[in-house]
Design a protein around this motif. Structure first.
Motif, PDB file in Angstrom:
ATOM      1  N   ALA A  52       0.830  -1.210   0.000  1.00 39.58           N
ATOM      2  CA  ALA A  52       0.000   0.000   0.000  1.00 39.58           C
ATOM      3  C   ALA A  52       0.863   1.259   0.000  1.00 39.58           C
ATOM      4  CB  ALA A  52      -0.937   0.001   1.198  1.00 39.58           C
ATOM      5  N   MET A  53       1.926   1.252   0.815  1.00 42.23           N
ATOM      6  CA  MET A  53       2.822   2.415   0.869  1.00 42.23           C
ATOM      7  C   MET A  53       3.543   2.603  -0.464  1.00 42.23           C
ATOM      8  SD  MET A  53       2.780   3.770   4.019  1.00 42.23           S
ATOM      9  CE  MET A  53       4.346   4.284   4.683  1.00 42.23           C
ATOM     10  N   THR A  54       3.959   1.502  -1.078  1.00 41.79           N
ATOM     11  CA  THR A  54       4.648   1.576  -2.368  1.00 41.79           C
ATOM     12  C   THR A  54       3.714   2.110  -3.444  1.00 41.79           C
ATOM     13  OG1 THR A  54       6.051  -0.284  -1.730  1.00 41.79           O
ATOM     14  CG2 THR A  54       5.965   0.252  -4.058  1.00 41.79           C
ATOM     15  N   GLU A  55       2.460   1.677  -3.429  1.00 39.43           N
ATOM     16  CA  GLU A  55       1.481   2.166  -4.398  1.00 39.43           C
ATOM     17  C   GLU A  55       1.240   3.669  -4.225  1.00 39.43           C
ATOM     18  OE1 GLU A  55      -2.193  -0.009  -4.587  1.00 39.43           O
ATOM     19  OE2 GLU A  55      -1.127  -1.926  -4.717  1.00 39.43           O
ATOM     20  N   LYS A  56       1.153   4.122  -2.984  1.00 39.51           N
ATOM     21  CA  LYS A  56       0.962   5.556  -2.735  1.00 39.51           C
ATOM     22  C   LYS A  56       2.128   6.354  -3.292  1.00 39.51           C
ATOM     23  CE  LYS A  56      -1.853   5.217   1.446  1.00 39.51           C
ATOM     24  NZ  LYS A  56      -1.933   5.511   2.888  1.00 39.51           N
TER      25      LYS A  56
END
Length: 101
Positions: A52-56
């Motif tokens: 999720a953090m990487t996608e953001k």
């Protein structure tokens, strides 16, 4: 003078209302199963949070790069630890199967 402490007399008596619980093989399996399931869920949660953090970051949202990297490393270390534990459990199982009874 010597400091001598004495145990109370009732400390030597068996507990009257003390109940002991004997665990069955099924109880042990259930306990191991629940611990294993919780551990796998924690590894999965760490991976999901990292994704999720990487996608953001990839979408250009306002997120600190160092937070993404920290989350990614935590997920990686958690996964590596899980794999090492799995390897040790398999190794122990194989060793137990080789034992002669």
């Amino acid at each position: 003078m010597n400091n001598v402490t004495f145990m109370p007399v009732n400390a030597l008596k068996p507990a009257e209302n003390h109940k002991t619980h004997t665990y069955t093989s099924f109880d042990g399996q259930q306990s191991f199963s629940s611990v294993l399931k919780q551990s796998i869920e924690k590894i999965n949660d760490a991976q999901i949070q990292s994704d999720a953090m990487t996608e953001k970051l990839a979408r250009g949202e306002n997120i600190d790069l160092h937070q993404v990297m920290i989350t990614s490393q935590k997920a990686s270390i958690t996964m590596q630890a899980g794999l090492e534990i799995r390897n040790k459990v398999i190794e122990a199982y194989q060793e137990a199967m080789r034992m002669q009874v």
